[in-house]
Design an enzyme around this catalytic site. Sequence first.
Site, PDB file in Angstrom:
ATOM      1  N   ASN A  19      13.692 -55.309  -7.831  1.00  0.00           N
ATOM      2  CA  ASN A  19      14.981 -55.948  -7.996  1.00  0.00           C
ATOM      3  C   ASN A  19      15.739 -55.102  -9.005  1.00  0.00           C
ATOM      4  O   ASN A  19      15.410 -55.105 -10.189  1.00  0.00           O
ATOM      5  CB  ASN A  19      14.799 -57.384  -8.518  1.00  0.00           C
ATOM      6  CG  ASN A  19      16.099 -58.003  -8.992  1.00  0.00           C
ATOM      7  OD1 ASN A  19      17.166 -57.643  -8.521  1.00  0.00           O
ATOM      8  ND2 ASN A  19      16.017 -58.934  -9.929  1.00  0.00           N
ATOM      9  N   GLY A  20      16.722 -54.342  -8.528  1.00  0.00           N
ATOM     10  CA  GLY A  20      17.429 -53.492  -9.486  1.00  0.00           C
ATOM     11  C   GLY A  20      18.491 -52.628  -8.849  1.00  0.00           C
ATOM     12  O   GLY A  20      18.676 -52.620  -7.630  1.00  0.00           O
ATOM     13  N   ARG A  76      24.755 -74.393 -23.227  1.00  0.00           N
ATOM     14  CA  ARG A  76      26.181 -74.709 -23.344  1.00  0.00           C
ATOM     15  C   ARG A  76      27.043 -73.657 -22.648  1.00  0.00           C
ATOM     16  O   ARG A  76      27.996 -73.986 -21.951  1.00  0.00           O
ATOM     17  CB  ARG A  76      26.576 -74.808 -24.823  1.00  0.00           C
ATOM     18  CG  ARG A  76      26.020 -76.011 -25.551  1.00  0.00           C
ATOM     19  CD  ARG A  76      26.344 -75.920 -27.034  1.00  0.00           C
ATOM     20  NE  ARG A  76      25.836 -77.059 -27.793  1.00  0.00           N
ATOM     21  CZ  ARG A  76      25.921 -77.164 -29.116  1.00  0.00           C
ATOM     22  NH1 ARG A  76      26.484 -76.196 -29.827  1.00  0.00           N
ATOM     23  NH2 ARG A  76      25.449 -78.222 -29.728  1.00  0.00           N
ATOM     24  N   CYS A  87      18.048 -59.082  -6.159  1.00  0.00           N
ATOM     25  CA  CYS A  87      17.156 -59.597  -5.135  1.00  0.00           C
ATOM     26  C   CYS A  87      16.105 -60.447  -5.823  1.00  0.00           C
ATOM     27  O   CYS A  87      16.157 -60.663  -7.035  1.00  0.00           O
ATOM     28  CB  CYS A  87      16.492 -58.447  -4.373  1.00  0.00           C
ATOM     29  SG  CYS A  87      17.661 -57.385  -3.475  1.00  0.00           S
ATOM     30  N   ARG A 146      16.082 -60.616  -0.042  1.00  0.00           N
ATOM     31  CA  ARG A 146      17.058 -59.539  -0.179  1.00  0.00           C
ATOM     32  C   ARG A 146      18.502 -60.010  -0.222  1.00  0.00           C
ATOM     33  O   ARG A 146      18.932 -60.819   0.599  1.00  0.00           O
ATOM     34  CB  ARG A 146      16.918 -58.539   0.986  1.00  0.00           C
ATOM     35  CG  ARG A 146      17.795 -57.318   0.744  1.00  0.00           C
ATOM     36  CD  ARG A 146      17.654 -56.270   1.798  1.00  0.00           C
ATOM     37  NE  ARG A 146      18.365 -55.072   1.369  1.00  0.00           N
ATOM     38  CZ  ARG A 146      18.918 -54.195   2.174  1.00  0.00           C
ATOM     39  NH1 ARG A 146      18.836 -54.357   3.472  1.00  0.00           N
ATOM     40  NH2 ARG A 146      19.551 -53.145   1.693  1.00  0.00           N
ATOM     41  N   LEU A 147      19.228 -59.483  -1.191  1.00  0.00           N
ATOM     42  CA  LEU A 147      20.683 -59.527  -1.207  1.00  0.00           C
ATOM     43  C   LEU A 147      21.137 -58.101  -0.952  1.00  0.00           C
ATOM     44  O   LEU A 147      20.916 -57.213  -1.779  1.00  0.00           O
ATOM     45  CB  LEU A 147      21.206 -60.022  -2.558  1.00  0.00           C
ATOM     46  CG  LEU A 147      22.728 -60.070  -2.697  1.00  0.00           C
ATOM     47  CD1 LEU A 147      23.331 -61.140  -1.797  1.00  0.00           C
ATOM     48  CD2 LEU A 147      23.137 -60.330  -4.150  1.00  0.00           C
ATOM     49  N   ILE A 198      37.644 -69.369 -16.081  1.00  0.00           N
ATOM     50  CA  ILE A 198      37.377 -70.799 -15.979  1.00  0.00           C
ATOM     51  C   ILE A 198      37.795 -71.499 -17.263  1.00  0.00           C
ATOM     52  O   ILE A 198      37.729 -70.915 -18.350  1.00  0.00           O
ATOM     53  CB  ILE A 198      35.879 -71.056 -15.692  1.00  0.00           C
ATOM     54  CG1 ILE A 198      35.632 -72.541 -15.382  1.00  0.00           C
ATOM     55  CG2 ILE A 198      34.981 -70.558 -16.816  1.00  0.00           C
ATOM     56  CD1 ILE A 198      34.261 -72.823 -14.786  1.00  0.00           C
ATOM     57  N   THR A 252      22.406 -73.091 -27.365  1.00  0.00           N
ATOM     58  CA  THR A 252      23.568 -72.221 -27.158  1.00  0.00           C
ATOM     59  C   THR A 252      23.610 -71.677 -25.736  1.00  0.00           C
ATOM     60  O   THR A 252      24.661 -71.632 -25.104  1.00  0.00           O
ATOM     61  CB  THR A 252      23.519 -71.036 -28.146  1.00  0.00           C
ATOM     62  OG1 THR A 252      23.434 -71.542 -29.466  1.00  0.00           O
ATOM     63  CG2 THR A 252      24.746 -70.164 -28.019  1.00  0.00           C
TER      64      THR A 252
END
Length: 552
Positions: A75-76, A334, A2, A49-50, A281, A331
Amino acid sequence: MCGIWAVFGISPEKIRHHETSAKISHRGPDAWRIEYDNRLKNGCLCFHRLSIVDELCGMQPMKRIFNPHLTLLCNGELYNCERLSEEFGFKYESHCDVECIMHLYDKFGADRTASMLDGVFGFCLVDAKKRRILIARDAYGVRPLFRLTGPGGVLGICSEAKGLIHLVDGPEYKLDPFPPGTFEEYELDLEGRATLIRQQKYYTIGDKPAYRMAVLEKDYSDDIYANIRTVFTAAVKKRLMADRRIGCLLSGGLDSSLVAALLVKLANEANLPYKVQTFSIGMGDESPDLVAARKVAAHIGSEHHEVVFSEKDVEDVLKDVLYHLEIADITTLRASIPMFLLARYIKEKTDSTVIFSGEGADEVAQGYIYFRDAPSEEEGHKESLRLLNELYLYDVLRTDRTTAAHSLEVRVPFLDHQFSSYYLNLPKKLLQPQDNVEKYVLRKAFDGLDLLPKDILWRHKEAFSDGVASKKKPIFKILQETIEPLVPNEALAEAEKRFPQCTPKTKEALFYRQEFDSNYPGQGHWLPHFWMPRWSDATDPSAQFISHYAAE
């Protein structure tokens, strides 16, 4: 996953929602709430919120009847919420896992609250009666958290820096990542101005957790390989906690393959009402990662998805990635581009929301190729601990930002407290690469079980940003070619004068820093140093410049 945001000591009329808390709406697209608490003058809290657990009662800022003076932003994911209820008799008013924070604080105060949590988190708990604020972050910084302090008792917290950067008003304002494994306690005066009372480290990486663990130590055997299997399997199993569909990133390397294999096995045993989706991917059908991931997916029986991207895709998302990333490390950038593209595909083309990842294994288990050059077992272990303490600035930052940008929640079982503390306390000699094989002990623990194809279990280390392409034209070469015409030679000549901290030495590095500075002016101190392999004369962070690199 979240987005949390809170500011104290600034009058509400000075806060522009579209420039502050709304900047993290991608972290929580399902609902949002902003709240001004009249008990706390000049205090404002916001939550995006998610929905993952308890869609009905999990909204924040959270208040509960048992102590109406407390307000929580978190958020956790907290995997021991039920064990805490059994142990201490907590009576939850919802099925939301983060409610346990309020009960711990009510029972133990600030001292023990964060240390008793098994999970990943960044939270802000406001006690209106005592006029106190408790802020804490998980041990590895898996969940992001930034802290703003300023003159006149200004205090702000946010999941991402982009939600606070517009409140920085001069050099007296300090905006920094909140340190992992730490809690801070503040006192609020009657005008809502915050004063730091104390900052305390509650967890040191490698130590045993303070809470009752999922696998009790009395159940360990004399077989370290059996213990590794037991503890790591438990780390994956506890992370099945979700009301949304679960998937897994799959590069075909050891780390993600092991997570995916155990995830599919445990999901089947739990009779989840869907098939676990795996995602890989690459650039072209025959990129090393796609080929290996295809083999793993067929072996474990996942619903597999492949994303093929082009050089044009790299160019198109480059600036978006830099904005979301909030760091100018070479890094990290990338490796973020393919992960960003993959997360975008997951969001747009599938219904998986909770995404497992193999992040953290290289740091815990000395998995980077350069560990072969460690001068001693003691130095190798010290380097492992250094990397783990800096994860929140590099790899876990990348994993969080690239997935959160597309409203996904990432879970990383290799950074489970019990697993990592057990593994890091094995004899140091065992932790080193053996016979030029990194993570030998981890591989050996799962050998002979047919959990994975043998050639995958023992596959050589391959850097993610290189494995998605090829040795002929890895992603860093594509980026360098893309950036070359965008940065004039004279700009590079002036780089040291403009950026004395972590001075960019190449056009690629300078482009990243310039973009970062335009998004987050004056915040170059967030990057303490560029990520580079140790014990090597490499001048570029790509694994291809290490003599041991064996990828094709």
